[in-house]
Design a protein around this motif. Structure first.
Motif, PDB file in Angstrom:
ATOM      1  N   TRP A 108      -2.666   5.609  -7.760  1.00 38.24           N
ATOM      2  CA  TRP A 108      -2.723   5.992  -6.338  1.00 38.24           C
ATOM      3  C   TRP A 108      -4.057   5.695  -5.682  1.00 38.24           C
ATOM      4  N   THR A 109      -5.045   5.262  -6.453  1.00 36.57           N
ATOM      5  CA  THR A 109      -6.329   4.917  -5.829  1.00 36.57           C
ATOM      6  C   THR A 109      -6.401   3.430  -5.456  1.00 36.57           C
ATOM      7  N   PRO A 137      -6.149  -0.044  -3.537  1.00 34.21           N
ATOM      8  CA  PRO A 137      -6.001  -0.444  -2.137  1.00 34.21           C
ATOM      9  C   PRO A 137      -4.548  -0.843  -1.867  1.00 34.21           C
ATOM     10  N   VAL A 197      -2.356   1.549  -1.208  1.00 33.02           N
ATOM     11  CA  VAL A 197      -1.664   2.836  -1.314  1.00 33.02           C
ATOM     12  C   VAL A 197      -2.312   3.781  -0.316  1.00 33.02           C
ATOM     13  N   THR A 198      -1.510   4.336   0.571  1.00 30.69           N
ATOM     14  CA  THR A 198      -2.049   5.278   1.551  1.00 30.69           C
ATOM     15  C   THR A 198      -1.123   6.483   1.621  1.00 30.69           C
ATOM     16  N   THR A 199      -1.512   7.450   2.424  1.00 28.80           N
ATOM     17  CA  THR A 199      -0.576   8.522   2.743  1.00 28.80           C
ATOM     18  C   THR A 199       0.418   7.976   3.773  1.00 28.80           C
ATOM     19  N   GLY A 226      -6.641  -4.771  -8.613  1.00 31.58           N
ATOM     20  CA  GLY A 226      -7.382  -5.040  -7.379  1.00 31.58           C
ATOM     21  C   GLY A 226      -6.698  -4.482  -6.151  1.00 31.58           C
ATOM     22  N   ALA A 227      -5.384  -4.429  -6.155  1.00 27.80           N
ATOM     23  CA  ALA A 227      -4.613  -3.824  -5.061  1.00 27.80           C
ATOM     24  C   ALA A 227      -3.193  -3.628  -5.570  1.00 27.80           C
ATOM     25  N   VAL A 228      -2.417  -2.841  -4.833  1.00 26.64           N
ATOM     26  CA  VAL A 228      -1.063  -2.543  -5.298  1.00 26.64           C
ATOM     27  C   VAL A 228      -0.189  -3.806  -5.286  1.00 26.64           C
ATOM     28  N   ASP A 255       3.309  -4.754  -1.475  1.00 26.02           N
ATOM     29  CA  ASP A 255       1.855  -4.663  -1.314  1.00 26.02           C
ATOM     30  C   ASP A 255       1.452  -3.415  -0.532  1.00 26.02           C
ATOM     31  N   ARG A 301     -10.312  11.887  -6.362  1.00 24.14           N
ATOM     32  CA  ARG A 301     -10.479  10.462  -6.069  1.00 24.14           C
ATOM     33  C   ARG A 301     -11.951  10.079  -5.945  1.00 24.14           C
ATOM     34  N   CYS A 302     -12.766  10.973  -5.360  1.00 23.16           N
ATOM     35  CA  CYS A 302     -14.177  10.627  -5.139  1.00 23.16           C
ATOM     36  C   CYS A 302     -14.906  10.445  -6.464  1.00 23.16           C
ATOM     37  N   GLU A 355     -13.439  10.510  -9.521  1.00 20.48           N
ATOM     38  CA  GLU A 355     -12.559   9.911 -10.521  1.00 20.48           C
ATOM     39  C   GLU A 355     -12.417  10.784 -11.771  1.00 20.48           C
ATOM     40  N   ARG A 382      -7.452  -5.218   2.591  1.00 16.75           N
ATOM     41  CA  ARG A 382      -7.143  -3.925   1.974  1.00 16.75           C
ATOM     42  C   ARG A 382      -8.321  -3.356   1.187  1.00 16.75           C
ATOM     43  N   PRO A 399     -11.965  -1.064  -6.856  1.00 20.54           N
ATOM     44  CA  PRO A 399     -11.778  -1.269  -5.422  1.00 20.54           C
ATOM     45  C   PRO A 399     -11.024  -0.106  -4.769  1.00 20.54           C
ATOM     46  N   GLY A 416      -9.432   1.256  -0.689  1.00 21.30           N
ATOM     47  CA  GLY A 416      -9.136   0.882   0.692  1.00 21.30           C
ATOM     48  C   GLY A 416      -8.882   2.116   1.527  1.00 21.30           C
ATOM     49  N   PHE A 469      -6.999   5.282   3.031  1.00 22.72           N
ATOM     50  CA  PHE A 469      -6.053   6.189   2.391  1.00 22.72           C
ATOM     51  C   PHE A 469      -5.450   7.178   3.396  1.00 22.72           C
TER      52      PHE A 469
END
Lengths: 372, 464, 97
Positions: B127-128, B130, B132-134, B234-236, B253, B375-376, B378, C39, C50, C52, C54
């Motif tokens: 979930w961390t 890039p 992935v957002t709320t 690196g990203a979802v 993505d 998250r901050c 980890e 992102r 990395p 992005g 959130f």
């Protein structure tokens, strides 16, 4: 007799830096130990420690304390390594020396006089602190503000992460077979046969010997065992910034960079009882002083603040006492739980295990206040 | 000299705006401090600048925010200060805030906390990453900037998940899939609550029509999903889960997470207000009187910061608090307070059903050991459990040992999960475990701004 | 893939890591970067991983970037303006003495 009673060789009341270090040391000597601690919210001076392992200026008016401090600082490298090896948690001890910034001629004179008074405090091993002029300071720490005129540097000074130290000690307690009881605030203490009984809200615990290391709690608990504990609270507040790339090469008396990269800023002295509140004018003053010392910090953001109450005796030096009425009962009080952690885990734990303080340690008895 | 105002309101969402309108209409000097450049809060974010196209996509319930915003703008005697970040509340309700890089203070006769809700943290593997957002973040992008996503996967549960999906359908970019975590048998278990909610059937009908719209648009819907993990380097790049006994993997993505919203506790915790654990909402709420006063005298909570009840209730609560303060100050308010209390009770009838149906998934309330929950810094759920096993009695000791909640978000994201993991590991109730001690600054503050600040400095823009 | 639903009215440009980004009034740095398909906004100061956007509402502090040389700015709380120079926040803040 409470059937739920758990019996240990030693009961340690207080799971802060002092209690945990002593308990960890006692466990190394083959004793069974139970540590009774309070809950999540308590005064917990250990969670408010700045993290200096600091030698300079300590014990100006009590040279036994200067030597005790130096002894602990000398023990720290081995202590830190041992703890990290055993628990996998490094307290991040570093000994690059430490600096005290001087911002006025008056303070410069005062510190020079102190160096004079203390220069032979450790005999030929030396006091270890020296005065540096501004040019010398600039070579050591670039970026100081124009108001900093000189500094006192001591090569025996260093710093550690007090929270990791506490975490490591707690983990070490468990690994060495010690029993740690949280939410176990002690309500009453009494003699029980040859030993002692400590009663908490959820049960009572028995120990052949008892060490009161409950910080300000000792003031209430001590008299139950004939121990007078002349201590009072003094609040200190600390600010912590966001993480910064390596900047400060060594700790100073008001600023230090932690192993995580944050910069801790502190050193307030407030007479506000047992309050641990954050007080904005005080925080603002701390911020001003930090910027005067180190102007480049001005744009850093403060992420956290906290306040905690130091455990100070009337003269500011430790109070270590063995009860004369109740043999086997000790009270240990000091405000330098990080600096003295190595001495507490090592020589002090040994003295408690053996039942006898070294002669030099008897200087910390509260009897010194009797004739005051 | 520090200014004294009758009412200081933190937050210009529906609760804050409505409260300001009512308090000012009774002649009380009223200040509204809000972090954003425009009124509306998150629910009516960017309401004043929304294009017709956005209003169409976001729907009626969003568009109705325009009326309240214009009522707020036109109200006489409301001193609205956008771009103000409150960073502390000192003794006797001294509200300290930063605006344009400079801090100043106002003393509040009555303080109204209208800081609303934040999304419940959804700790899942990956979930961390890039991308992935709320779900709220995607909706905010739609509101502020008219941005939508093609090929997104929405996962979790709750009305907002379906609302966002319906809005994305109307924006011409239906989600690639909805991965819902509500267990299939739960709908039957919520029958009693469902029947009780029939009194608020407009919500149920609205919800059903949203779901219909999403289904009709051909969005793949997976129900009862478990063991969700987000993949990517690196990203979802994909989401993986199990549903009806089958493993699924969907390439995407963009993943939006949602498991409902929870009160933002920072201000009420800072003030030391008493809180309690609401086991239906699975969150802490401040204890409130009938007039929504906290355990700290003269401090009120209006809106979702006091417990999740939605935008309409927030507005009514704001009005109620504004009037209740006016009444205390000796201004007549007529029968409206009683009417508002009744209307709030009616409005609340749908909540027990929604709370039960959309109880957060077990996976996010009790994350796997390897899942990062802070998250901050980890920090994983497993290390919190290990520390509790060593004896750490609560979140503040865990914070000391592991740095959970010490990062820049100051515990906003991990706080509830940390309490819930400690509660599960220690067997103590969440009330006994309790929460982080919140201290100033409420948001990171430059050292120089703190150094230059004094409570007696007037705000340079104040009228002389 | 991000997509704008309103007709093209881009009027503001700024740079991210030297690349020119077109934005619209009302955008924050975070929303403009999101619309451009960017992102990865920072590298964690803890692990270097990395991160992005959130939460997009100023709560999570995950979208920290450097704006005109100022580190650790919340991209989602920073309105765009012409010629901002934005770059990734890589780990801790560099303090220039």
């Amino acid at each position: 007799m409470n059937n739920n009673s758990i019996t240990s060789d030693v009961l340690v009341v207080g799971g802060g830096l002092v209690g945990a270090a002593i308990a960890w040391g006692l466990l190394d000597r083959g004793l069974t130990v139970t540590v009774l601690d309070e809950g999540d919210i308590a005064l917990r001076a250990s969670r408010g420690n700045f993290g200096l392992v600091w030698v300079q200026s300590k014990g100006d008016k009590m040279h036994e304390y200067a030597r005790w401090t130096r002894r602990s600082a000398d023990l720290w490298p081995d202590f830190a390594e041992h703890l990290a090896e055993e628990t996998g948690i490094s307290p991040n001890y570093e000994k690059p020396g430490g600096l005290h910034f001087i911002l006025s001629e008056e303070e410069d004179r005062r510190v020079r006089a102190q160096h004079q008074r203390m220069h032979d405090v450790n005999g030929e091993r030396g006091y270890g602190a020296e005065m540096l002029d501004r040019q010398q300071l600039d070579k050591l720490v670039p970026g100081l503000g124009p108001e900093v005129i000189s500094g006192s540097y001591c090569k025996h000074d260093g710093h550690a992460n007090p929270l990791l130290l506490l975490h490591a000690l707690h983990k070490g307690l468990g690994l060495r077979g010690g029993r740690y009881i949280p939410d176990g605030r002690v309500e009453t203490l009494e003699r029980d046969g040859d030993g002692f009984r400590a009663t908490t809200s959820h049960g009572s615990y028995l120990g052949g010997r008892i060490v009161l290391a409950a910080g300000h709690g000792n003031k209430v608990l001590g008299p139950m065992l004939g121990l007078d504990v002349p201590i009072h609270p003094e609040k200190g507040e600390i600010l912590v910034t966001e993480r910064v790339a390596p900047l400060l090469p060594m700790p100073t008396h008001v600023l230090r960079q932690t192993n995580e990269g944050t910069i801790m800023i502190g050193d307030s002295h407030e007479n506000t009882g047992y309050s641990t509140d954050s007080v904005i004018p005080v925080m603002s003053g701390i911020a001003q002083y930090a910027i005067r010392c180190f102007p480049a910090l001005r744009n850093l953001r403060v992420v956290r603040s906290w306040g905690a109450v130091r455990i100070l005796s009337t003269d500011g030096f430790p109070v270590y006492q063995q009860s004369t009425d109740f043999s086997g009962a000790y009270t240990i009080n000091c405000h330098s739980g990080v600096t003295l952690a190595a001495a507490h885990a090592g020589p002090l734990a040994r003295m408690i295990a053996e039942g006898e303080f070294e002669p030099e340690i008897t200087a910390f008895s509260p009897r010194r206040f009797d004739h005051a | 000299m520090t200014q004294l105002k009758d009412v200081v309101i933190i937050g210009a969402g529906p609760a804050g705006m409505a409260c300001a309108v009512e308090a000012a209409s009774k002649g009380l000097s009223t200040v509204v401090l809000d972090e954003n450049p425009q009124p509306g809060g998150q629910i009516y974010r960017a309401i004043e600048s929304a294009t017709e196209n956005r209003l169409r996509v976001l729907g009626q319930d969003y568009a109705r925010g325009r009326e309240l915003a214009s009522e707020f703008r036109q109200a006489n005697g409301v001193d609205y200060r956008p771009g103000s970040t409150v960073w502390n509340i000192g003794p006797d309700r001294l509200v300290e805030f930063s605006r344009d890089g400079k801090s100043s203070a106002i003393r509040a006769g009555h303080l109204v906390v209208a800081t609303g809700a934040i999304e419940r943290p959804c700790p899942l593997p990956g979930w961390t990453l890039p991308g992935v957002t709320t779900a709220g973040a995607l909706q905010i992008l739609l509101k502020t900037s008219g941005i939508t996503y093609e090929g997104a996967v929405l996962t979790g549960s709750g009305p907002l998940l379906w609302l966002l999906a319906a809005q994305m359908v109307d924006a011409g970019s239906p989600p690639k899939a909805i991965v819902e975590t509500v267990p299939r048998e739960r709908l039957f278990r919520t029958l009693p609550e469902l029947i009780a909610a029939l009194g608020a059937r407009e919500y149920l009908l609205k919800g059903m029509s949203m779901i219909r719209k999403v289904k009709r648009s051909g969005v793949r819907i997976h129900l009862g999903a478990e063991d969700i993990a987000i993949e990517g380097s690196g990203a979802v790049s994909a989401i993986r889960f199990r549903s009806k006994g089958t493993e699924h993997r969907i390439a995407t993505d963009t993943v939006a997470l949602h498991q409902g919203v929870v009160p933002n506790q920072q201000v009420t915790r800072l003030l030391g207000c008493r809180h309690f654990w609401d086991d239906n909402q699975k969150c802490f709420r401040p204890e409130l009187s009938e007039d929504r006063e906290t355990s700290c005298a003269h401090v009120y909570v209006a809106g979702d910061g006091g417990g999740i009840e939605g935008a309409k209730s927030a507005e009514m609560q704001g009005r109620l608090v504004g009037l209740a303060i006016a009444e205390k100050e000796g201004r007549g308010t007529g029968p409206r307070i009683t009417e508002l209390r009744l209307a709030l009770k009616r409005e609340a009838r749908v909540r027990p059903f929604l709370e039960k149906l959309y109880t957060p998934s077990r996976q996010i309330l009790h994350p796997d050991d390897a899942t990062v929950i802070c998250r901050c810094e980890e920090v994983t759920a497993g290390s919190v459990r290990e520390t509790v096993a060593q004896g750490a009695p609560g979140p503040n000791q865990v914070k000391s040992f592991l740095r959970t909640g010490m990062g820049p978000c100051q515990g906003r994201i991990c706080g509830l999960v940390v309490t819930s993991v400690i509660s599960e590991s220690s067997g103590k109730s969440p009330d006994d475990v309790d929460y982080y001690r919140i201290r100033p600054p409420l948001k990171p503050l430059p050292l120089a701004e703190l150094a230059d600040y004094s409570a007696d400095m007037p705000d340079s823009r104040d009228p002389a | 893939m991000p997509k704008r639903i309103d007709p093209d009215t881009e009027t503001v440009t700024f740079t991210f890591e030297g690349q020119i980004i077109r934005a619209r009034p009302g955008d924050t740095v975070a929303s403009a970067l999101a619309a451009s398909g960017i992102r990865h906004l920072r590298d964690s100061a803890v692990s270097g991983e990395p991160r992005g956007i959130f939460c997009m509402m100023g709560a999570c502090f995950d979208c920290l970037v450097e704006v005109n040389g100022q580190p650790n700015r919340q991209a989602c709380m920073t309105p765009v303006s012409q010629d901002l120079a934005v770059s990734r926040q890589r780990g801790g803040v560099e303090v220039k003495i």
